[in-house]
Motif scaffolding. Structure first.
Motif, PDB file in Angstrom:
ATOM      1  N   SER A   1       0.824  -1.203   0.000  1.00 34.78           N
ATOM      2  CA  SER A   1       0.000   0.000   0.000  1.00 34.78           C
ATOM      3  C   SER A   1       0.862   1.259   0.000  1.00 34.78           C
ATOM      4  O   SER A   1       0.603   2.214  -0.755  1.00 34.78           O
ATOM      5  N   CYS A   2       1.897   1.249   0.812  1.00 35.64           N
ATOM      6  CA  CYS A   2       2.774   2.426   0.877  1.00 35.64           C
ATOM      7  C   CYS A   2       3.589   2.597  -0.403  1.00 35.64           C
ATOM      8  O   CYS A   2       3.904   3.725  -0.798  1.00 35.64           O
ATOM      9  N   MET A   3       3.939   1.490  -1.063  1.00 41.44           N
ATOM     10  CA  MET A   3       4.610   1.585  -2.369  1.00 41.44           C
ATOM     11  C   MET A   3       3.727   2.310  -3.370  1.00 41.44           C
ATOM     12  O   MET A   3       4.165   3.224  -4.078  1.00 41.44           O
ATOM     13  N   ALA A   4       2.470   1.859  -3.458  1.00 41.17           N
ATOM     14  CA  ALA A   4       1.541   2.480  -4.399  1.00 41.17           C
ATOM     15  C   ALA A   4       1.376   3.962  -4.083  1.00 41.17           C
ATOM     16  O   ALA A   4       1.370   4.817  -4.982  1.00 41.17           O
ATOM     17  N   ARG A   5       1.267   4.275  -2.798  1.00 45.47           N
ATOM     18  CA  ARG A   5       1.062   5.658  -2.376  1.00 45.47           C
ATOM     19  C   ARG A   5       2.312   6.510  -2.624  1.00 45.47           C
ATOM     20  O   ARG A   5       2.225   7.634  -3.133  1.00 45.47           O
ATOM     21  N   CYS A   6       3.476   5.959  -2.298  1.00 47.65           N
ATOM     22  CA  CYS A   6       4.728   6.705  -2.431  1.00 47.65           C
ATOM     23  C   CYS A   6       5.028   7.041  -3.887  1.00 47.65           C
ATOM     24  O   CYS A   6       5.479   8.146  -4.199  1.00 47.65           O
ATOM     25  N   TYR A   7       4.755   6.080  -4.786  1.00 47.57           N
ATOM     26  CA  TYR A   7       5.135   6.266  -6.188  1.00 47.57           C
ATOM     27  C   TYR A   7       3.948   6.626  -7.081  1.00 47.57           C
ATOM     28  O   TYR A   7       4.084   6.675  -8.302  1.00 47.57           O
ATOM     29  N   SER A   8       2.781   6.853  -6.460  1.00 47.68           N
ATOM     30  CA  SER A   8       1.590   7.359  -7.165  1.00 47.68           C
ATOM     31  C   SER A   8       1.232   6.509  -8.380  1.00 47.68           C
ATOM     32  O   SER A   8       1.093   7.009  -9.498  1.00 47.68           O
ATOM     33  N   LEU A   9       1.091   5.204  -8.157  1.00 47.31           N
ATOM     34  CA  LEU A   9       0.675   4.314  -9.235  1.00 47.31           C
ATOM     35  C   LEU A   9      -0.229   3.219  -8.685  1.00 47.31           C
ATOM     36  O   LEU A   9      -0.211   2.910  -7.494  1.00 47.31           O
ATOM     37  N   TYR A  10      -1.059   2.670  -9.563  1.00 50.06           N
ATOM     38  CA  TYR A  10      -1.838   1.485  -9.206  1.00 50.06           C
ATOM     39  C   TYR A  10      -0.887   0.296  -9.183  1.00 50.06           C
ATOM     40  O   TYR A  10      -0.048   0.148 -10.080  1.00 50.06           O
ATOM     41  N   LEU A  11      -1.020  -0.551  -8.182  1.00 48.97           N
ATOM     42  CA  LEU A  11      -0.081  -1.646  -7.985  1.00 48.97           C
ATOM     43  C   LEU A  11      -0.849  -2.950  -7.801  1.00 48.97           C
ATOM     44  O   LEU A  11      -1.780  -3.028  -6.993  1.00 48.97           O
ATOM     45  N   VAL A  12      -0.448  -3.979  -8.567  1.00 51.63           N
ATOM     46  CA  VAL A  12      -1.069  -5.304  -8.509  1.00 51.63           C
ATOM     47  C   VAL A  12      -0.017  -6.300  -8.041  1.00 51.63           C
ATOM     48  O   VAL A  12       1.069  -6.380  -8.624  1.00 51.63           O
ATOM     49  N   ALA A  13      -0.314  -7.045  -6.986  1.00 50.58           N
ATOM     50  CA  ALA A  13       0.640  -8.019  -6.449  1.00 50.58           C
ATOM     51  C   ALA A  13      -0.103  -9.273  -6.019  1.00 50.58           C
ATOM     52  O   ALA A  13      -1.327  -9.278  -5.858  1.00 50.58           O
ATOM     53  N   ASN A  14       0.664 -10.338  -5.823  1.00 58.39           N
ATOM     54  CA  ASN A  14       0.112 -11.636  -5.429  1.00 58.39           C
ATOM     55  C   ASN A  14       0.675 -12.020  -4.070  1.00 58.39           C
ATOM     56  O   ASN A  14       1.873 -11.839  -3.814  1.00 58.39           O
TER      57      ASN A  14
END
Length: 475
Positions: free
Chosen positions: A74-87
């Protein structure tokens, strides 16, 4: 696990620097492989359903216990301002009202789970993998899930994982509900000549008329490689590594046309995006333009004028037929006997037709046209109708169907068959496991599918029409 998340973070940083709006990571990329139900327990986290509650793990870390992975993503997506999909691996206690036969003895479900975060870190989608592939640590969800999420830059995406792409649900279910863009974490073991990872990702994109954003694991030991960004019109970016090459990640970045028919023009203008016309009728094949020769070529084997006319009648090939195993299935094959010619091979009610001309013959390479109509039963059970032109591994008939990655013979061809399913996925693989876009693809209501190609950039490895008979899978 923290080391893997550090790698994810670095890739997210690099992606952000290139203006990426959505980033997809591979299946099993965080926790790895080969767990038992008990040994994976320390990796399990509770993932709430974002359809029922709103949660941002980065800004609200205390809501649930033991959510280190969710918080980091969640913090990765927020920090880099992108939608992030992970498994990741998740757990879910069985409700008190659950029928005991559907609840594991330990009172909880363990799921192979995809999670999606928005650019502010909000959890916006959770998907539990439906079609497990020898995954003892996980349970099949009690009911199939068709999960989507919306973005401001491209509209709606559907979510699915690895082996899901081989089955009707959720893949076709999403498409039939109008989803035209898929995010696809995978840990796919390559199987040439018909099911290399990037090959089938591209085939599904082309056959179903959808965009596929596919991220695969890289592992020599497990034979895993092959990721890509595919639209019906193009393989925008794809990568396939070979045994012995460095096992390092590869970030693929491409500008992708928007296929969601409901995405508004105002959002398009604000995001600076592109919209690709998919026909607007919502049909499974709407992206494919009938009888179209790419680049306005005059030949396409003489503009298809002499294309063999598929017939449902059982007929014999003009070249003697033989049987050989391909992908554990017993195909009926016929050799290509000359520099040019026509062939017809049948198995059951399926007949495959080939018109060909070798534009650059290789040094004695043997090719064969194969047909298979039946149920695949090794490492999965699913019904098929397949027409495939393949380069054989040697000069013996028994080598036809074996894995080949290099070829010298370039070929102009028309490959066709009459299928008893509308779900046919075309692929074209050339030397070095590179993908080429067929110059012509024609799908008729009668079930006849025709693929034509010419002016290859490299030698032909496989040309395939891979038909899935979903309705027979459980018969």
């Amino acid at each position: 696990m923290r080391t893997n998340l550090d790698v994810f973070e670095e890739q997210a940083r690099r992606a952000s620097q290139q203006g990426v709006q959505i980033l997809v990571f591979p299946e099993d990329g965080i926790h790895g492989f080969n767990f038992s139900r008990s040994s994976i327990s320390s990796y399990l986290e509770t993932v709430p359903d974002p359809r029922l509650e709103s949660w941002n793990p980065c800004t609200q870390p205390g809501r649930y216990n033991n959510t280190d992975v969710l918080q980091r993503l969640s913090c990765m997506a927020r920090c880099y301002s992108l939608y992030l999909v992970a498994n990741m691996a998740s757990l879910q206690p069985c409700p008190a009202s659950t029928d005991p036969p559907t609840c594991p003895p330990d009172g909880r479900w363990q799921f192979n789970t995809d999670v999606v975060f928005s650019s502010d870190g909000q959890l916006v989608a959770r998907y539990h993998k439906q079609n497990l592939y020898f995954e003892k640590a996980f349970d099949v969800p009690p009911s199939p899930e068709l999960i989507t999420f919306d973005t401001p830059f491209a509209g709606r995406f559907g979510v699915l994982t690895c082996f899901d792409l081989m089955f009707r649900e959720p893949a076709v279910g999403l498409v039939e509900r109008g989803v035209r863009q898929l995010v696809y974490p995978t840990a796919w073991m390559n199987q040439l000549p018909l099911l290399a990872a990037a090959q089938f990702q591209r085939a599904f994109s082309l056959g179903a008329g959808v965009t596929v954003l596919a991220a695969n694991v890289r592992s020599d030991v497990l034979g895993m490689t092959g990721s890509g960004i595919f639209t019906p019109a193009s393989a925008l970016a794809h990568h396939h590594s070979f045994q012995g090459q460095p096992e390092e990640g590869r970030l693929l970045v491409a500008r992708v046309p928007v296929l969601d028919p409901l995405w508004s023009g105002a959002e398009e203008e604000a995001a600076g995006g592109e919209v690709e016309d998919v026909g607007g009728d919502g049909s499974f094949w709407s992206v494919v333009e009938s009888r179209h020769c790419k680049q306005e070529e005059n030949n396409c084997l003489d503009s298809m004028a002499s294309t063999p006319s598929p017939s449902p009648r059982p007929v014999t090939s003009s070249s003697p037929t033989f049987h050989s195993s391909m992908m554990y299935d017993l195909f009926t094959f016929a050799r290509l006997p000359a520099v040019k010619g026509q062939l017809r091979v049948c198995q059951g009610t399926l007949c495959c037709y080939l018109q060909y001309r070798r534009s650059q013959p290789g040094g004695g390479e043997l090719y064969a046209l194969g047909a298979f109509a039946g149920t695949h039963t090794v490492n999965g059970r699913y019904a098929l109708q397949v027409c495939a032109l393949v380069r054989c591994a040697g000069q013996k008939a028994t080598s036809c169907g074996q894995e080949v990655v290099e070829a010298e013979s370039k070929m102009d061809f028309v490959l066709s068959g009459r299928f008893e399913t509308p779900h046919v996925y075309p692929s074209l693989v050339v030397s070095g496991v590179k993908l080429e876009q067929p110059r012509h693809l024609d799908i008729k209501p009668t079930g006849t599918v025709t693929m034509a190609h010419s002016n290859m950039a490299a030698g032909l490895v496989t040309a395939c029409l891979y038909g899935r008979m979903y309705h027979l899978d459980r018969v």
